[in-house]
Design an enzyme around this catalytic site. Structure first.
Site, PDB file in Angstrom:
ATOM      1  N   LYS A  54       0.841  -1.200   0.000  1.00  0.00           N
ATOM      2  CA  LYS A  54       0.000   0.000   0.000  1.00  0.00           C
ATOM      3  C   LYS A  54       0.876   1.251   0.000  1.00  0.00           C
ATOM      4  O   LYS A  54       0.591   2.229  -0.681  1.00  0.00           O
ATOM      5  CB  LYS A  54      -0.952  -0.017   1.213  1.00  0.00           C
ATOM      6  CG  LYS A  54      -2.064  -1.042   1.062  1.00  0.00           C
ATOM      7  CD  LYS A  54      -2.827  -1.287   2.360  1.00  0.00           C
ATOM      8  CE  LYS A  54      -3.834  -2.412   2.174  1.00  0.00           C
ATOM      9  NZ  LYS A  54      -4.484  -2.827   3.436  1.00  0.00           N
ATOM     10  N   GLN A  98      -4.504  -1.769   9.823  1.00  0.00           N
ATOM     11  CA  GLN A  98      -4.441  -3.087   9.196  1.00  0.00           C
ATOM     12  C   GLN A  98      -5.001  -4.155  10.141  1.00  0.00           C
ATOM     13  O   GLN A  98      -4.594  -4.249  11.299  1.00  0.00           O
ATOM     14  CB  GLN A  98      -2.984  -3.408   8.824  1.00  0.00           C
ATOM     15  CG  GLN A  98      -2.809  -4.684   8.022  1.00  0.00           C
ATOM     16  CD  GLN A  98      -3.464  -4.636   6.643  1.00  0.00           C
ATOM     17  OE1 GLN A  98      -3.354  -3.648   5.930  1.00  0.00           O
ATOM     18  NE2 GLN A  98      -4.174  -5.693   6.286  1.00  0.00           N
ATOM     19  N   ASP A 121     -11.228   2.952   4.669  1.00  0.00           N
ATOM     20  CA  ASP A 121     -11.632   1.549   4.536  1.00  0.00           C
ATOM     21  C   ASP A 121     -13.160   1.402   4.609  1.00  0.00           C
ATOM     22  O   ASP A 121     -13.693   0.340   4.291  1.00  0.00           O
ATOM     23  CB  ASP A 121     -10.998   0.705   5.650  1.00  0.00           C
ATOM     24  CG  ASP A 121      -9.660   0.094   5.223  1.00  0.00           C
ATOM     25  OD1 ASP A 121      -9.490  -0.127   4.005  1.00  0.00           O
ATOM     26  OD2 ASP A 121      -8.817  -0.158   6.096  1.00  0.00           O
TER      27      ASP A 121
END
Ligand code: NDP
Length: 285
Positions: A54, A98, A121
């Protein structure tokens, strides 16, 4: 006739090039460079690879990446403090924590601490609610990528029978919701579904998000169906496979995504897109 392969790598590359251009223009017009902070707690090797990928993608597209690696022994209080700092940091337009977090951490409390305005997200309850209500601000990255892959086939989703296998909050449920908003007739299957193959056989669009190698076999797939494979499974010999028996199902489906090179690259491209959109909102664009 064998299926057309939906090349997620090529599709994601084209999207990333478009993002890079938009990032350049945004910075030129407003001085704002989209910033993405990735927070990794613990030493999970797969998570470390995801975070690194990422970061590289951010750099390539001209975004400002921040990486925060914390030891597994980090307390929830310390992590919450870091998230508060990132919420207040004007250089940061997207925050991703994460998953999975180490055992003992309250993932829900952590995800809820992220400002809904930086929740790229789309996991914060406010953003989940906005999605269900049909007016999303951040669409979760993997489901968003799945829809763009279906759109890349040129087929109209309206009125199609769609079957989503898997009901997780991260993939199954949001994908189903997005398909519903696009006027598909949607069925969600899970581990308690009775005669799952018969249900899947009805589908014009199949989304497999289970986490079981080669789960979807040819006999479950209607001829000409669009088959999107979200699964990522590592076999004993180290090979990476999806949830679909790709080699055989591709002989029956109309369109199919490979693993690797399918949904995975699209997920990262959507993360960059969500961060760019967030920065544009900050800039009033
Ligand atoms: P979860 O483990 O959270 O959910 C799996 C779902 O599959 C559950 O709803 C479960 O049902 C269902 N399921 C499990 N076994 C069966 C079965 N035998 N029959 C029917 N349904 C079953 O997984 P995620 O949604 O987080 O991820 C799914 C897969 O996608 C994984 O391989 C993951 O690695 C991958 N993934 C890939 C991403 C990408 O970028 N490509 C991003 C995110 C995930 P039940 O609810 O009843 O237990």
């Amino acid at each position: 006739m064998p299926a057309q392969i939906i090349d997620g790598k090529a599709l994601a590359q084209a999207i990333r090039e478009g993002i890079a251009e938009e990032v350049r223009l945004l910075e030129k017009d407003t001085g704002i460079k989209p910033g993405l902070a990735a927070v990794l707690v613990g030493e999970d090797p797969a998570s470390a690879v995801y975070v690194r990928n990422k970061k590289i993608a951010c750099e390539k597209a001209g975004l400002y990446p921040q990486e925060h690696r914390l030891p597994a022994s980090t307390t929830q209080e310390t992590l919450l403090k870091l998230i508060q700092q990132l919420n207040a940091d004007a250089r940061i337009h997207g925050i991703l924590v994460q998953l999975p977090l180490p055992p003992g951490m309250d993932s829900q409390a952590i995800l809820q601490a992220v400002s809904p305005e930086k929740d790229v997200d789309g996991f914060h309850p406010v953003n989940v609610g906005r999605l269900v209500g049909g007016d999303p601000v951040f669409i979760p990255c993997t489901p968003k990528g799945v829809i763009q892959m279906i759109d890349s086939t040129g087929q109209d989703i309206t009125g199609k029978r769609a079957v989503v296998i898997g009901r997780s909050n991260i993939v199954g449920k949001p994908v189903a919701m997005l398909l519903l908003h696009r006027h598909a007739t949607v069925t969600i299957c899970h581990s308690r579904t009775k005669d799952l193959p018969a249900v899947v056989r009805e589908a014009d669009i199949v989304i497999a998000a289970i986490g079981k190698p080669l789960f979807v076999t040819t006999d479950m797939v209607k001829e000409g169906a669009i088959v999107i494979d979200v699964g990522i499974n590592r076999l004993a010999d180290g090979k990476l496979v999806g949830d679909v028996d790709f080699d055989r199902v591709k002989e029956r489906a109309g369109w199919i995504t490979p693993v690797p090179g399918g949904v995975g690259p699209m997920t990262i491209a959507m993360l960059l897109q969500n961060t760019l959109e967030s920065a544009k909102r900050t800039a009033g664009k």
